[in-house]
Design an enzyme around this catalytic site. Structure first.
Site, mmCIF file in Angstrom:
data_model
loop_
_atom_site.group_PDB
_atom_site.id
_atom_site.type_symbol
_atom_site.label_atom_id
_atom_site.label_comp_id
_atom_site.label_asym_id
_atom_site.label_seq_id
_atom_site.Cartn_x
_atom_site.Cartn_y
_atom_site.Cartn_z
ATOM 1 N N SER A 160 0.801 -1.217 0.000
ATOM 2 C CA SER A 160 0.000 0.000 0.000
ATOM 3 C C SER A 160 0.841 1.277 0.000
ATOM 4 O O SER A 160 0.406 2.310 -0.507
ATOM 5 C CB SER A 160 -0.933 -0.001 1.218
ATOM 6 O OG SER A 160 -1.817 -1.105 1.163
ATOM 7 N N ILE B 126 2.196 -9.493 -9.736
ATOM 8 C CA ILE B 126 2.005 -8.760 -10.977
ATOM 9 C C ILE B 126 1.045 -9.535 -11.886
ATOM 10 O O ILE B 126 1.309 -10.681 -12.266
ATOM 11 C CB ILE B 126 3.351 -8.521 -11.690
ATOM 12 C CG1 ILE B 126 4.333 -7.844 -10.728
ATOM 13 C CG2 ILE B 126 3.138 -7.696 -12.944
ATOM 14 C CD1 ILE B 126 3.812 -6.578 -10.074
ATOM 15 N N GLN C 148 -25.141 -18.590 0.726
ATOM 16 C CA GLN C 148 -26.039 -18.886 1.835
ATOM 17 C C GLN C 148 -27.436 -19.231 1.323
ATOM 18 O O GLN C 148 -28.098 -20.134 1.850
ATOM 19 C CB GLN C 148 -26.101 -17.679 2.778
ATOM 20 C CG GLN C 148 -26.654 -17.973 4.143
ATOM 21 C CD GLN C 148 -25.681 -18.754 5.013
ATOM 22 O OE1 GLN C 148 -24.524 -18.927 4.644
ATOM 23 N NE2 GLN C 148 -26.147 -19.238 6.144
ATOM 24 N N GLU D 33 -5.185 -2.983 -5.270
ATOM 25 C CA GLU D 33 -5.104 -1.534 -5.456
ATOM 26 C C GLU D 33 -5.566 -0.754 -4.225
ATOM 27 O O GLU D 33 -6.282 0.237 -4.310
ATOM 28 C CB GLU D 33 -5.871 -1.098 -6.709
ATOM 29 C CG GLU D 33 -5.246 -1.666 -7.973
ATOM 30 C CD GLU D 33 -5.503 -0.813 -9.193
ATOM 31 O OE1 GLU D 33 -5.876 0.360 -9.051
ATOM 32 O OE2 GLU D 33 -5.322 -1.340 -10.299
#
Length: 388
Positions: A139, A164, A343, A370
């Site tokens: 990050s 990547i 569910q 991202e």
């Protein structure tokens, strides 16, 4: 739950590409989604070239370089949602070249744009990749350790990149490196590399929980020599180009997450209409009906947040906070809606006979890539502090 296009005035061109995407998702993408998932680390070249033939791998590129000319973020979001209702991983794969193109459009010269973007509009285009993440750097993109040392008219790149997308399959890579780690963001610089460059190697593809249409691997750069002409922008411009790319790509990823959430909601709703328990369709049981209501409500909320961020970006207005909000709400909606679909199907939802378990595995990546949900909350919270 088709796109509520009555809320916006679309051009004939936009309506045409959305119709194309809807048909392609239904007829080409959804039927092979399970096969691609089971293949795990194999590149689905057939769907890549099928999409290229109808312009879906290059729709985000300017017409001047052979693309579809849909360069505004709003149209890109409409397209991405439609593609990802067919399959999230394949939908993300098909827009990879658009993400690669943006830093070149943002930072590149006219000659670089012509050289690198024109091949992407060909009938059999190459795949491409962005290389930012490192084994110890995710990050915090300003803390890159991959070095770019200048030697005359060349740079020597050394380092490793992790996670990547399309690594190995891609022919071209935009690699983000630093000319000086002490400069942090002001040292980040972007370079374009060809996969055959000496010293540039790729690991075996990694096995992943989901989104297997996008293979991931590690890049190793061992004193890779790159000519100055393959640097994008000036030294230190890379971080700016990367942040602008993230503002756009996070919004488009929000549309992708909305797409898989919508697919899960549609699938679960149809199943609930057909499945009978205790003498009536399970959609008539309040527990199921309320869960479906929550799914539908969250999908609509995620879409509207995404459209707001996209409209701001398309108007040339700052949209960093809004793109973070859109990605946060859409990615968490995707995780909720796919869980809720499993569910609703009960034991069958846990079986590979139905796609909902795959969609739940695929959706998890949207909360991570991202910028994790924590990072999106950090971006949003900082925007609320007037002292910053």
């Amino acid at each position: 739950m088709r796109l509520p296009t009555e809320l916006v005035a679309l051009t004939d061109e936009q309506n045409h590409i959305l119709d194309l995407c809807r048909r392609f998702a239904e007829q080409e993408i959804r039927p092979i989604a399970r096969e691609v998932d089971e293949a795990d680390t194999e590149v689905p070249w057939d769907i890549w070239y099928s999409a290229a033939k109808v312009g879906l791998t290059s729709f985000m590129l300017p017409e001047a370089y052979g693309g579809g000319g849909f360069t505004d973020v709003f149209t890109q979001c409409l397209v991405q949602e439609e593609l990802c209702t067919g399959d999230l991983a394949i939908g993300n794969l098909l827009t990879a070249n658009g993400f690669f193109a943006h830093p070149i459009l943002e930072l590149g010269t006219g000659e670089q744009r012509e050289r690198y973007l024109t091949p992407l509009g060909a009938p059999r285009p190459p795949m491409t990749s962005l290389a930012v993440t490192e084994p110890d750097t995710g990050s915090d993109a300003a803390s890159l350790t991959t070095r770019a040392v200048r030697k005359g008219d060349w740079y020597v790149l050394s380092g490793r990149k992790a996670w990547i997308s399309n690594a190995g399959a891609s022919e071209y890579y935009i690699v983000f490196a630093t000319v000086d780690p002490a400069l942090r963001s002001r040292g980040v610089t972007a370079f374009v590399l060809h996969r055959d460059t000496p010293g540039f190697t790729v690991s075996e593809p990694w096995k992943k929980m989901g989104q297997r249409a996008l293979i991931n691997a590690e890049l190793v750069l061992d004193e890779v020599e790159v000519p100055e002409r393959d640097r994008l922008g000036a030294e230190g411009d890379g971080f700016r180009g990367l942040m602008h790319t993230f503002d756009r790509s996070r919004t488009i990823l929000a549309a992708a997450a909305t797409g898989v959430a919508r697919a899960a909601t549609e699938y679960a709703t149809e199943y609930a209409r057909q499945r009978r328990q205790f003498g009536k369709p399970i959609i008539e049981h309040q527990a199921v009906a309320f869960r479906l209501a929550d799914m539908a409500t969250r999908v609509e909320s995620a879409r509207l947040m995404t459209w707001r961020a996209a409209k701001l970006a398309a108007a040339g207005l700052p949209a960093g906070r809004e793109s973070a909000m859109a990605k946060l709400i859409a990615s968490e909606t995707a995780m909720f809606a796919t869980w809720a679909a499993v569910q609703t199907l009960g034991g069958w939802g846990y079986s590979r006979e139905f796609l909902v378990e795959k969609w739940m595995r695929d959706a998890k990546l949207e909360e991570i890539e991202e910028g994790t949900s924590d990072i999106q909350r950090l971006i949003i919270s900082r925007s609320l502090d007037d002292r910053r």
